[in-house]
Write an enzyme that holds these catalytic residues in place. Structure first.
Site, PDB file in Angstrom:
ATOM      1  N   ASN A   6       0.857  -1.190   0.000  1.00  0.00           N
ATOM      2  CA  ASN A   6       0.000   0.000   0.000  1.00  0.00           C
ATOM      3  C   ASN A   6       0.899   1.247   0.000  1.00  0.00           C
ATOM      4  O   ASN A   6       1.709   1.429   0.917  1.00  0.00           O
ATOM      5  CB  ASN A   6      -0.895  -0.040   1.247  1.00  0.00           C
ATOM      6  CG  ASN A   6      -1.811   1.162   1.325  1.00  0.00           C
ATOM      7  OD1 ASN A   6      -1.386   2.284   1.076  1.00  0.00           O
ATOM      8  ND2 ASN A   6      -3.057   0.947   1.689  1.00  0.00           N
ATOM      9  N   HIS A   9       0.988   6.347   1.667  1.00  0.00           N
ATOM     10  CA  HIS A   9       1.750   7.335   2.432  1.00  0.00           C
ATOM     11  C   HIS A   9       2.893   7.977   1.656  1.00  0.00           C
ATOM     12  O   HIS A   9       3.485   8.950   2.119  1.00  0.00           O
ATOM     13  CB  HIS A   9       2.178   6.762   3.778  1.00  0.00           C
ATOM     14  CG  HIS A   9       0.973   6.495   4.638  1.00  0.00           C
ATOM     15  ND1 HIS A   9      -0.021   7.444   4.820  1.00  0.00           N
ATOM     16  CD2 HIS A   9       0.564   5.392   5.298  1.00  0.00           C
ATOM     17  CE1 HIS A   9      -0.977   6.931   5.570  1.00  0.00           C
ATOM     18  NE2 HIS A   9      -0.648   5.690   5.865  1.00  0.00           N
ATOM     19  N   HIS A  42      -5.654   3.610  -1.601  1.00  0.00           N
ATOM     20  CA  HIS A  42      -6.982   3.954  -1.082  1.00  0.00           C
ATOM     21  C   HIS A  42      -7.326   5.352  -1.586  1.00  0.00           C
ATOM     22  O   HIS A  42      -6.707   6.328  -1.172  1.00  0.00           O
ATOM     23  CB  HIS A  42      -6.926   3.919   0.456  1.00  0.00           C
ATOM     24  CG  HIS A  42      -8.262   4.141   1.109  1.00  0.00           C
ATOM     25  ND1 HIS A  42      -8.439   4.060   2.466  1.00  0.00           N
ATOM     26  CD2 HIS A  42      -9.482   4.440   0.597  1.00  0.00           C
ATOM     27  CE1 HIS A  42      -9.705   4.294   2.769  1.00  0.00           C
ATOM     28  NE2 HIS A  42     -10.351   4.537   1.654  1.00  0.00           N
ATOM     29  N   ARG A  44      -9.415   7.988  -1.025  1.00  0.00           N
ATOM     30  CA  ARG A  44     -10.373   8.413   0.002  1.00  0.00           C
ATOM     31  C   ARG A  44     -11.268   9.523  -0.531  1.00  0.00           C
ATOM     32  O   ARG A  44     -10.876  10.303  -1.401  1.00  0.00           O
ATOM     33  CB  ARG A  44      -9.626   8.919   1.243  1.00  0.00           C
ATOM     34  CG  ARG A  44      -8.863   7.826   1.983  1.00  0.00           C
ATOM     35  CD  ARG A  44      -8.317   8.365   3.286  1.00  0.00           C
ATOM     36  NE  ARG A  44      -9.375   8.553   4.245  1.00  0.00           N
ATOM     37  CZ  ARG A  44      -9.631   7.744   5.272  1.00  0.00           C
ATOM     38  NH1 ARG A  44      -8.863   6.698   5.491  1.00  0.00           N
ATOM     39  NH2 ARG A  44     -10.630   7.988   6.077  1.00  0.00           N
ATOM     40  N   ARG A  48      -7.148  12.832   0.848  1.00  0.00           N
ATOM     41  CA  ARG A  48      -6.051  13.329   1.696  1.00  0.00           C
ATOM     42  C   ARG A  48      -4.677  12.846   1.233  1.00  0.00           C
ATOM     43  O   ARG A  48      -3.677  13.453   1.555  1.00  0.00           O
ATOM     44  CB  ARG A  48      -6.283  12.965   3.155  1.00  0.00           C
ATOM     45  CG  ARG A  48      -6.178  11.495   3.437  1.00  0.00           C
ATOM     46  CD  ARG A  48      -6.214  11.211   4.920  1.00  0.00           C
ATOM     47  NE  ARG A  48      -7.522  11.420   5.493  1.00  0.00           N
ATOM     48  CZ  ARG A  48      -7.939  10.828   6.609  1.00  0.00           C
ATOM     49  NH1 ARG A  48      -7.129  10.026   7.264  1.00  0.00           N
ATOM     50  NH2 ARG A  48      -9.140  11.031   7.078  1.00  0.00           N
ATOM     51  N   GLU A  69      -8.649   0.359  -2.791  1.00  0.00           N
ATOM     52  CA  GLU A  69      -9.487   0.429  -1.585  1.00  0.00           C
ATOM     53  C   GLU A  69     -10.451   1.587  -1.773  1.00  0.00           C
ATOM     54  O   GLU A  69     -10.046   2.694  -2.162  1.00  0.00           O
ATOM     55  CB  GLU A  69      -8.624   0.682  -0.349  1.00  0.00           C
ATOM     56  CG  GLU A  69      -7.766  -0.494   0.027  1.00  0.00           C
ATOM     57  CD  GLU A  69      -6.889  -0.179   1.222  1.00  0.00           C
ATOM     58  OE1 GLU A  69      -7.027   0.906   1.818  1.00  0.00           O
ATOM     59  OE2 GLU A  69      -6.042  -1.013   1.546  1.00  0.00           O
ATOM     60  N   THR A 100      -8.314   3.829   8.629  1.00  0.00           N
ATOM     61  CA  THR A 100      -9.528   3.016   8.697  1.00  0.00           C
ATOM     62  C   THR A 100      -9.604   2.332  10.071  1.00  0.00           C
ATOM     63  O   THR A 100      -8.734   1.560  10.431  1.00  0.00           O
ATOM     64  CB  THR A 100      -9.521   1.956   7.572  1.00  0.00           C
ATOM     65  OG1 THR A 100      -9.088   2.588   6.374  1.00  0.00           O
ATOM     66  CG2 THR A 100     -10.893   1.359   7.372  1.00  0.00           C
TER      67      THR A 100
HETATM   68  N1  PXP Z   1      -5.904  -2.963   4.227  1.00  0.00           N
HETATM   69  C1  PXP Z   1      -6.863  -2.013   4.264  1.00  0.00           C
HETATM   70  C2  PXP Z   1      -8.238  -2.379   3.848  1.00  0.00           C
HETATM   71  C3  PXP Z   1      -6.569  -0.700   4.672  1.00  0.00           C
HETATM   72  O1  PXP Z   1      -7.547   0.229   4.733  1.00  0.00           O
HETATM   73  C4  PXP Z   1      -5.238  -0.380   5.010  1.00  0.00           C
HETATM   74  C5  PXP Z   1      -4.888   1.028   5.375  1.00  0.00           C
HETATM   75  O2  PXP Z   1      -5.075   1.845   4.268  1.00  0.00           O
HETATM   76  C6  PXP Z   1      -4.267  -1.391   4.930  1.00  0.00           C
HETATM   77  C7  PXP Z   1      -4.632  -2.675   4.560  1.00  0.00           C
HETATM   78  C8  PXP Z   1      -2.840  -1.135   5.245  1.00  0.00           C
HETATM   79  O3  PXP Z   1      -2.710  -0.765   6.579  1.00  0.00           O
HETATM   80  P1  PXP Z   1      -1.313  -0.253   7.124  1.00  0.00           P
HETATM   81  O4  PXP Z   1      -1.007   1.025   6.415  1.00  0.00           O
HETATM   82  O5  PXP Z   1      -1.550  -0.092   8.587  1.00  0.00           O
HETATM   83  O6  PXP Z   1      -0.303  -1.323   6.785  1.00  0.00           O
END
Ligand code: PXP
Length: 243
Positions: A6, A9, A42, A44, A48, A69, A100
């Site tokens: 993911n 960030h 994601h 959103r 953001r 997502e 989330t």
């Molecule tokens: N899975 C889902 C559905 C999420 O919403 C997130 C956070 O965006 C993640 C996985 C990844 O979470 P993290 O950033 O805490 O590894």
């Protein structure tokens, strides 16, 4: 086990200055080179971090699957149907949250979830529902027509004591077995980090982990490719124990 990286960030850093760098698409390409199995973003409602253009750009350049997502918001659904990611993971969204906070309450939004799931599936998109590791939610996800569930691992990751962590892990194990017994594909994610990933990676039924924050945080110091390589190694070590 697949590792979906993911990269939200990377966009968070860019948006902190509303500038053009660092570019999420470049992170996606690096993750692909580091043999990530998929890229997760994601989009959103408040935009953001990831922006609409990021999603289109990433989808057009990567050769590995894109997991989008998304909430049930009409505008976001329209974008998903246009982008056609390999997979959509439906998540709950609350404007005030830092991230989330919990899984989707499928029963509470059943008709909407079922309708969106059908629209996405008819468009050739695999649909996963992000839920808490609770049997009732798994039943509703199955009834709504989902292909997969992603279990929220936040309860496990944020446990305050070893005992609490054990209890949360057991909930995950049981929910994974139950989901698989219903014929659902099983994914997991949220709050997973280098220190806590192994017990989750060792759950046989899980096919995919989606990990973001800890990988991007580590990449600040050692680079994204190395951060992904290290995470993959820990996951692999946990899986080898199953053989
Ligand atoms: N899975 C889902 C559905 C999420 O919403 C997130 C956070 O965006 C993640 C996985 C990844 O979470 P993290 O950033 O805490 O590894």
């Amino acid at each position: 086990m697949r590792l979906g990286v993911n990269i939200d960030h990377v966009a968070t850093i860019r948006q902190a200055r509303k500038t053009v760098e660092p570019e999420p698409v470049y992170a996606a390409l690096l993750a692909q080179e580091a043999l990530a199995d998929g890229i997760t973003v994601h989009l959103r409602e408040d935009r953001r971090h990831i922006q609409d253009s990021d999603v289109y750009q990433i989808k057009s350049v990567i050769k590995i699957p894109l997991n989008l997502e998304m909430s049930l918001n009409e505008e976001i659904v329209k974008i998903a149907l246009d982008v056609k990611p390999h997979q959509a993971t439906i998540v709950p969204e609350n404007r005030q949250e830092i991230t989330t906070e919990g899984g989707l309450d499928v029963a509470a939004k059943f008709e909407r979830v079922k309708d969106i799931t059908k629209k996405l599936k008819d468009s050739g998109i695999i649909v996963s529902l992000f839920i808490d590791p609770v049997e009732g939610q798994v039943d509703e996800a199955k009834n709504a027509g989902a292909d997969a569930v992603e279990f929220h691992t936040g309860g496990y990751a944020n446990a305050k004591s070893g005992r609490e962590r054990e209890i949360e892990l057991e909930k995950l194990v049981n929910a994974c077995k139950y989901a698989k017994s219903l014929g659902l594909h099983v994914h997991a994610g949220h709050g997973l980090a280098y220190e806590n990933v192994k017990p989750v990676a060792a759950i046989e039924e899980i096919e995919e982990l989606n990990i973001g924050h800890s990988i991007i945080a580590k990449s600040v110091f050692i680079g994204l490719k190395e951060a992904i390589r290290l995470m993959r190694q820990l996951i692999q070590e946990a899986r080898w124990k199953l053989v």
